[in-house]
Write an enzyme that holds these catalytic residues in place. Structure first.
Site, PDB file in Angstrom:
ATOM      1  N   HIS A  66     -11.794  -5.224   8.576  1.00  0.00           N
ATOM      2  CA  HIS A  66     -12.225  -5.046   7.185  1.00  0.00           C
ATOM      3  C   HIS A  66     -13.599  -4.398   7.111  1.00  0.00           C
ATOM      4  O   HIS A  66     -14.312  -4.562   6.136  1.00  0.00           O
ATOM      5  CB  HIS A  66     -12.262  -6.393   6.455  1.00  0.00           C
ATOM      6  CG  HIS A  66     -10.915  -6.980   6.200  1.00  0.00           C
ATOM      7  ND1 HIS A  66     -10.137  -7.498   7.206  1.00  0.00           N
ATOM      8  CD2 HIS A  66     -10.187  -7.109   5.057  1.00  0.00           C
ATOM      9  CE1 HIS A  66      -8.998  -7.940   6.695  1.00  0.00           C
ATOM     10  NE2 HIS A  66      -8.996  -7.704   5.392  1.00  0.00           N
ATOM     11  N   GLU A  92       0.816  -1.221   0.000  1.00  0.00           N
ATOM     12  CA  GLU A  92       0.000   0.000   0.000  1.00  0.00           C
ATOM     13  C   GLU A  92       0.849   1.270   0.000  1.00  0.00           C
ATOM     14  O   GLU A  92       0.461   2.288  -0.584  1.00  0.00           O
ATOM     15  CB  GLU A  92      -0.967   0.001   1.187  1.00  0.00           C
ATOM     16  CG  GLU A  92      -2.238  -0.804   0.958  1.00  0.00           C
ATOM     17  CD  GLU A  92      -2.043  -2.300   1.176  1.00  0.00           C
ATOM     18  OE1 GLU A  92      -0.976  -2.677   1.710  1.00  0.00           O
ATOM     19  OE2 GLU A  92      -2.945  -3.084   0.826  1.00  0.00           O
TER      20      GLU A  92
END
Lengths: 325, 350, 407
Positions: A129, A60
């Site tokens: 999540h 990321e």
């Protein structure tokens, strides 16, 4: 007008802008050949090819760093961070680099990019999540924060974000990907920083964002039918810039405000708006500002437990009915 | 050891072919330029150091005294439209791109003439007009950003490269590894330069790193050759830089270069460097790149007055820049509220 | 039972007694509001909490005393009177009474007014007691105030119904639109009536003494000045003199207090030939002689009817006289000129048979008699004060040697 799903609207917006502007490139994990884990990028690689739609490793920092470097040298990148929870692993790039570079360099560096990310709960994914992290982003000077609730807004606001000369964090609510709505045909570009009154009402104003918008609207319909309470619903749409004019006008009209936030309680976006209301239209208030939020607890995965935490239609209905009397 | 051998193998090959004197593969013009760049870096940094002790510069500052050959060698090898990304120890890398000394000294003094309008300071020196794309003060952050700039060059096929400078300590942070892997799989025209000055901050890098050569020994993990260069020899640096840039421009992908060097000063303004073993600094001072390079130029037959003339001109330029910066007013208060957004302002609401 | 200073919060150590609602000798019942207290945090009305007679008040209004300090004594039926305790020093800590309050006084929720409700009440000169709260626990909601304001006859600052029937002239009807002045008068009158609890008091006055003066200089005056010397300047002079003894008549009400003026700025209500009413001011009327008041009144009336007065000439009035006597009215109940506390009407003065006492004997005499009627604001003063003032005005008019005053 065509009826599209929220995820199809994402694809339409990106395709619309990539067709228009060669500088627009798109990178992220599994976004190209696989069409995205939420199938929100299907067909883009096929249309625009390897050079413009690029799969990345699970890195990321590299994704956002590369997007920033490309943006500051002339491209218009769209970077996908698969789940907004993962912003935590590249937060340095967002908050220290992307958001501050223009200011720190006296305006020399421009970072016109969009970070798209799937935000929020309701999918039984558990605490890492499912978070709604729009309030993290809102706290950082130098980055715009957008969160659409309908397919039409996805298309219009994502296109506007891609064209915007400033960095934009674009929160797509993952539970909304399958929802449908009318979307204008052809080129559609909205304006960042504008809230929308999505339901007119006189007795109370419900401020909502993302997944909370359809829930607030449903609760408002029930309030009208079952309690005779006329609620207006404002879709905030953009936390930065914040459309305080629309918000304060609604507050002055109804004199009562309830925020419905998916983010956890402390320092949620509603806290900031409540403070603005308290400062700027205290004398128009007929009741304390009420915040309905996810409690300050990590999210659970079991259906019943997750549903207990995220503000539901029932909870919005009951809270508003209780407070507005 | 095999990796070290790679570097050794390359160096003699170029030496045998090219080191024939002043007008070898580097040539007089490049050498005089590197002489000037090293002097500019040295004298500006010493001036900054002096200004600190006159309390005319606040905050912090990380000097690279002793490391000038690296920035000068790479700087001389770059095209004007190439990109430089460096760290908070970035006075040198920014200066060698030809940025204004007044803008730099003024920025550190918090003056209106500062290159960042007084909004960045020592750790964020940037001059986009010269390709100096920023000094990054969070370790590792700029490695993927440099990859992104290289991506733009690749996408638009411009032939530009991005040179990214960082210290030995950076090799132990995640972004280093993400960026190298990313640059290799996308075959990006980016050159990563690790300046190994033996200390991450106060701690010897050897104490906190799994391998002997923090960058070079990791190159193989990303399929890159292991390259180590004497970071106190501008000529050696120039040669590896040229080779890596050529490779990048011709589609050969990224490079990772480890330049061995030593900083004469502490980590930052606040650090006297007392953790260093006795005699270490003295040994490295003998390898100070600037007297070494001066002697080399004289050995090559460059006339003393040319060599000294450049130094005098640099000193005069530094003096003039210092006076200009001192004379500059403090930034107008409105600067505090500008440049957050592209519209020039800072408003987050309507 | 001893009445003590209650504790109004965990961290409150003392309180200020702001108002006594009862006085010594009053009979009180447990639910009566006995006094009000204020601290840096709250203001509160405190009930008596016992039935009986208030026999002692030990702390004066405005004093600040510690929680637990004895404030008063209520003597219940059959309870023996106890010797009066010495008045405690203000702020001196006193032993906290262990006697628990029968009911902890708390402000009821209907008193928690939201910001917008406070704003609306203030803007419309309403008290929260005017409104019926329909919210939880009787809380007044914004909608309650708006509904009140919308309701016909309820809106004090809306002197006309919001939706008037659309009458048009013709068919025996003439529609007369209100002039701006008419509308302003209407607004002021409605506001005054809704703001001030009006009380009317009247006295019958024998104007014989005034007539002596009028008879002596009247003809010359008329010849010289061009208008008659009426009763009005004499009444005005008497009012100014009486005000010196009853200064609270000459005052304004502001919020929760009275602003009392040293000087009398006397407003004279003047009819504009049936085209409206104005009340210009004779400044420092208390310093002026009868003849000066007469001249000032005439000047104001003349210029008012010629529309020559400036806004300054209407400002800062402290008391108003309205004269309806020229129409021969018997009595008029005037409406207070806000924010003053009283207004006097002078009505017709006619010769009437009056019982007078002469040399110890009652007899009927023919005297010029008229009624002076004053409306006063009961928030500011009580009937006794107003009545005493009126009595004094009557005494001055009847007893003063007016001939000397005008000579």
């Amino acid at each position: 007008m065509a009826e599209l799903t929220y995820r199809e609207a994402v694809i339409e917006a990106i395709a619309q802008e990539m067709r228009r502007d060669e500088r627009v490139v798109f990178l992220g994990e599994d976004i190209a050949k696989a069409g995205g884990v939420f199938k929100a990028t299907v067909g883009l690689w096929e249309e625009f090819g390897d050079l413009r739609v690029r799969d990345t490793p699970i890195s990321e920092q590299a994704i956002l760093g590369a997007a920033m470097g490309a943006a500051m040298t002339g491209l218009r990148p769209i970077a996908e961070i698969m789940f907004s929870d993962f912003l935590a692993v590249c937060w340095d790039i967002v908050t220290n680099q992307i958001a501050k570079s223009r200011y720190m360099t006296g305006g020399q560096v421009e970072v016109p990019l969009v970070i798209r990310t799937a935000n929020g709960g309701g999918a039984r994914f558990g605490a890492q999540h499912s978070q709604a992290v729009e309030n993290w982003a809102m706290m950082i000077p130098g980055i715009k924060v957008v969160a659409p609730s309908t397919p039409a807004d996805v298309k219009g606001l994502l296109a506007a974000a891609i064209r915007d000369p400033d960095p934009v964090l674009f929160f797509e609510q993952k539970s909304l990907y399958a929802t449908k709505g009318e979307v204008p045909d052809g080129e559609h570009v909205d304006e960042l920083g504008k809230a929308k009154v999505v339901r007119e009402g006189d007795d109370v104003t419900i401020l909502a964002l993302g997944l909370m918008v359809p829930r607030a609207i449903e609760a408002a319909e029930r309030l009208q039918a079952e309690a005779g309470i006329s609620a207006s619903v404002v879709d905030i749409r953009s936390l930065v810039p914040l459309d305080t004019q629309t918000i304060l006008a609604e507050v002055k009209k109804t004199a009562r405000v309830v925020t419905v936030e998916e983010n956890p309680r402390l320092c949620g976006w509603g806290a900031e708006i409540a403070s603005i209301i308290a400062e700027e239209c205290f004398y128009d208030l007929d009741m304390p500002v009420v915040r309905i939020t996810t409690p300050h607890i990590p999210l659970s995965s079991a259906d019943e437990l997750e549903d207990e935490m995220i503000p539901s239609v029932d909870r919005i209905f009951e809270s508003v009915r209780r407070e507005v009397d | 050891m095999a990796k070290k051998a790679t570097a050794k193998k390359k160096a003699p090959a170029s030496k045998a072919k090219n080191r024939a004197g002043l007008n070898d593969d580097i040539g007089e013009e490049n050498r005089l330029r590197m002489w000037q760049l090293q002097l500019e870096v040295r004298h500006v940094e010493q001036r900054l150091h002096d200004l600190f002790f006159q309390n005319l510069i606040k905050g912090t500052s990380h000097l690279a005294l002793g490391q000038e050959a690296i920035s000068a060698g790479f700087g001389a090898a770059m095209r004007p439209d190439d990109y430089t990304f460096c760290t908070y120890r970035g006075h040198a890398h920014t200066l060698v791109r030809g940025t204004s000394m007044t803008g730099m000294i003024g920025e550190l003094m918090g003056k209106e003439c500062g290159m960042l309008k007084g909004k960045g300071g020592s750790m964020h020196l940037t001059d986009v007009s010269k390709g100096a794309m920023g000094s990054y003060a969070i370790i590792g952050a700029h490695l993927p950003i440099a990859a992104g700039a290289a991506w733009q060059a690749q996408y638009n096929n411009t032939g530009q490269i991005a040179a990214c400078f960082f210290g030995d300590g950076t090799t132990n942070i995640g972004a280093f590894h993400e960026a190298l892997n990313f640059a290799v799989i996308w075959n990006l025209p980016v050159v990563y330069v690790c300046e190994n000055n033996l200390y991450m901050e106060y701690t010897p890098i050897s104490e906190v790193t799994a391998v002997e050569h923090p960058a070079a020994d990791r190159a193989g993990a990303y399929g890159l050759p292991s390259i180590i260069v004497d970071g106190n020899d501008a000529d050696a640096v120039f040669r590896v830089a040229t080779e890596a840039f050529d490779k990048a421009r011709s589609g050969g992908g990224p490079s990772l270069i480890e330049a061995k060097t030593y900083r004469h000063s502490g980590h930052s303004r606040a650090d006297p460097g007392t953790y260093r073993p006795e005699g270490e600094l003295e040994e490295w001072l003998k390898k100070d790149p600037i007297p070494m390079y001066r002697q080399r130029l004289l050995d090559f037959g460059v006339k003393e007055d040319v060599v000294s003339g450049i130094e005098d001109a640099v000193l005069q330029a530094v003096d003039e820049a210092t006076e200009e910066a001192k004379a500059s007013p403090t930034p107008p208060m409105e600067y505090a509220y500008t440049d957050v957004w592209a519209d020039g302002g800072s408003s987050w609401r309507n | 039972m001893d009445v003590i200073m209650p504790q109004m919060g965990e961290t409150v150590a003392e309180g200020t007694l702001t108002v006594w609602h009862k006085k010594v000798g009053d009979t009180v019942s447990s639910s009566d509001v006995l006094f009000e207290i204020g601290t840096d945090k709250v203001e509160m009305e405190v009930p008596a909490l016992a039935d009986g007679v208030l026999t002692e008040i030990l702390v004066a209004e405005g004093d600040t005393v510690a929680v637990g300090t004895k404030l008063a004594v209520i003597q219940g039926e059959g309870e023996a009177a106890q010797p009066a305790a010495p008045k405690p020093e203000a702020s001196q800590p006193a032993a906290i009474s262990t006697a628990p309050l029968k009911e902890r006084p708390t402000r009821d929720r209907s008193m928690k007014l939201s910001p917008v409700v406070r704003k609306l009440l203030a803007e419309n000169n309403l008290a929260h007691t005017d409104i019926v709260g329909t919210g939880r626990d009787g809380r007044i909601k914004r909608g309650d105030v708006l509904a009140y304001l919308k309701a016909p006859n309820a809106a004090p600052t809306a002197p006309f119904p919001a939706e008037a029937p659309g009458a048009v002239s013709g068919e025996g009807i003439t529609v007369v639109p209100f002039s701006y002045r008419r509308k302003m008068t209407a607004e002021h009158m409605v506001r005054s009536k809704s703001t001030s609890p009006h009380v009317l008091q009247a006295v019958e006055v024998d104007f014989s003494a005034v007539n002596k003066a009028r008879a002596k200089i009247g003809p010359d005056w008329k010849a010289r000045e061009g208008y008659s010397l009426t009763y009005l300047p004499f009444i005005a002079k008497a009012v100014c003199s009486a005000i010196k003894e009853f200064p609270h008549i000459n005052a304004h009400i502001e919020k929760d207090h009275l602003v009392v003026f040293d000087r009398v700025n006397l407003a004279m209500a003047i009819d504009l030939n049936f085209e409206g009413l104005v009340a210009p001011v004779i400044r420092d009327a208390d310093l002026k002689a009868v003849t000066e008041i007469a001249r000032a009144t005439n000047d104001l009336a003349k210029r008012a009817r010629a529309d020559e007065l400036t806004p300054d000439e209407f400002a800062n009035a402290t008391y108003t006289i309205t004269n309806n006597g020229s129409f021969g009215t018997l009595i008029t109940a005037p409406i207070i000129n806000q924010p003053q506390v009283a207004i006097l009407s002078t009505d017709g003065i006619t010769k009437r048979p009056l019982v007078v006492e002469q040399d110890g004997e009652d007899m009927i005499a023919i005297r010029p008699v008229g009624i002076l009627a004053q409306s006063f604001d009961h928030r500011a003063i009580d009937g006794s004060y107003s009545g005493a003032f009126m009595r004094r005005v009557k005494e001055i008019i009847e007893g003063k040697n007016w001939v000397e005053s005008v000579s």
